[in-house]
Design a protein around this motif. Structure first.
Motif, PDB file in Angstrom:
ATOM      1  N   VAL A 132      21.705 -61.439 -55.671  1.00 35.42           N
ATOM      2  CA  VAL A 132      22.631 -62.449 -56.188  1.00 35.42           C
ATOM      3  C   VAL A 132      23.670 -61.720 -57.021  1.00 35.42           C
ATOM      4  N   THR A 133      24.928 -61.930 -56.662  1.00 35.35           N
ATOM      5  CA  THR A 133      26.028 -61.203 -57.293  1.00 35.35           C
ATOM      6  C   THR A 133      26.982 -62.184 -57.974  1.00 35.35           C
ATOM      7  N   PRO A 134      26.836 -62.397 -59.271  1.00 36.65           N
ATOM      8  CA  PRO A 134      27.818 -63.225 -59.991  1.00 36.65           C
ATOM      9  C   PRO A 134      29.176 -62.525 -60.012  1.00 36.65           C
ATOM     10  N   LYS A 135      30.226 -63.312 -60.034  1.00 29.93           N
ATOM     11  CA  LYS A 135      31.570 -62.728 -60.001  1.00 29.93           C
ATOM     12  C   LYS A 135      31.812 -61.805 -61.200  1.00 29.93           C
ATOM     13  N   LEU A 186      23.496 -58.308 -59.306  1.00 33.62           N
ATOM     14  CA  LEU A 186      22.913 -58.272 -60.647  1.00 33.62           C
ATOM     15  C   LEU A 186      21.399 -58.447 -60.546  1.00 33.62           C
ATOM     16  N   TRP A 187      20.993 -59.344 -59.646  1.00 35.44           N
ATOM     17  CA  TRP A 187      19.570 -59.542 -59.360  1.00 35.44           C
ATOM     18  C   TRP A 187      19.284 -59.120 -57.927  1.00 35.44           C
ATOM     19  N   THR A 188      18.225 -58.350 -57.727  1.00 34.59           N
ATOM     20  CA  THR A 188      17.843 -57.931 -56.382  1.00 34.59           C
ATOM     21  C   THR A 188      16.327 -57.969 -56.239  1.00 34.59           C
ATOM     22  N   ASP A 189      15.892 -58.140 -55.014  1.00 34.71           N
ATOM     23  CA  ASP A 189      14.459 -58.106 -54.726  1.00 34.71           C
ATOM     24  C   ASP A 189      14.289 -57.870 -53.226  1.00 34.71           C
ATOM     25  N   ARG A 190      13.035 -57.669 -52.819  1.00 37.85           N
ATOM     26  CA  ARG A 190      12.725 -57.483 -51.400  1.00 37.85           C
ATOM     27  C   ARG A 190      11.639 -58.454 -50.974  1.00 37.85           C
ATOM     28  N   LEU A 191      11.681 -58.832 -49.720  1.00 34.19           N
ATOM     29  CA  LEU A 191      10.676 -59.723 -49.159  1.00 34.19           C
ATOM     30  C   LEU A 191       9.382 -58.946 -48.930  1.00 34.19           C
ATOM     31  N   ILE A 222      16.593 -56.508 -62.171  1.00 33.94           N
ATOM     32  CA  ILE A 222      17.890 -56.663 -62.841  1.00 33.94           C
ATOM     33  C   ILE A 222      18.601 -55.315 -62.908  1.00 33.94           C
ATOM     34  N   TRP A 223      19.831 -55.255 -62.385  1.00 32.91           N
ATOM     35  CA  TRP A 223      20.543 -53.977 -62.300  1.00 32.91           C
ATOM     36  C   TRP A 223      21.173 -53.535 -63.601  1.00 32.91           C
TER      37      TRP A 223
END
Length: 200
Positions: A60-63, A82-87, A148-149
């Motif tokens: 998810v990439t906020p502007k 900004l938020w990342t994850d893997r299945l 969280i990046w």
């Protein structure tokens, strides 16, 4: 067609198309009215064991985050979000590779498991496109910092608050970050962003 592309076509794309995502190759994205976007990307990782071997990444990439990481005009320099994850692969015992999907095209059970799990996870991903939901998730102490990046957590919270204009909480967060020179660029960006959001 490569086996992985068949998996994307048959097992991944229908779920994301139904949810409103657009597609380019093995990547899918959904934009919010505010300019934030969610991404699902399938990337090959071959161990030469099965037909299709891959990861499914979410972001998810906020502007505000995108503008910050691209502040020098280098659009290629941004991490996925900004938020990342893997299945995760359900029931997989190997901790180091529990997010590595690996199966043959005729393995309908695993293919269906992938589709079913995506259908369950995608609504949660879409909910994070709402800035309030993302902010609450980032604030939550149980949220893993690996997701969280921007760190520490307070830095990510401050960045997400910047578009809402000045507030006592934001000033306190920025004041704390300003004590560490490593956050100098982020602090300067947030302060500019707050001024711009107030004017706009």
């Amino acid at each position: 067609m490569k086996p992985l592309d068949q998996v994307v076509r048959d097992r991944v794309a229908p779920v994301l198309k139904d949810a409103g995502f657009k597609r380019k190759g093995r990547a899918f994205w959904l934009a919010s009215p505010s300019g934030d976007y969610a991404v699902v990307a399938v990337s090959a990782f071959k161990l030469a064991v099965h037909d299709a071997e891959f990861f499914v990444d979410f972001a998810v990439t906020p502007k505000a985050y995108l503008d910050f990481v691209n502040r020098n005009g280098d659009a290629q320099g941004a991490p996925g979000g900004l938020w990342t994850d893997r299945l995760q692969v359900p029931g997989k015992q190997t901790i180091a590779m529990r997010d590595h999907w690996s199966f043959d095209l005729d393995d309908d059970a695993t293919g269906e498991q992938l589709t079913t799990l995506l259908r369950q996870v995608v609504p949660s991903l879409i909910r994070l496109l709402d800035r309030r939901n993302l902010l609450a998730y980032v604030r939550e102490p149980s949220t893993r910092m690996q997701e969280i990046w921007i760190r520490p957590r307070e830095a990510a919270v401050a960045l997400l608050l910047a578009d809402d204009g000045p507030s006592a909480e934001l000033e306190q967060l920025v004041g704390g970050l300003a004590q560490d020179d490593r956050h100098a660029e982020l602090v300067a960006f947030i302060r500019r962003r707050v001024v711009e959001s107030s004017i706009g």
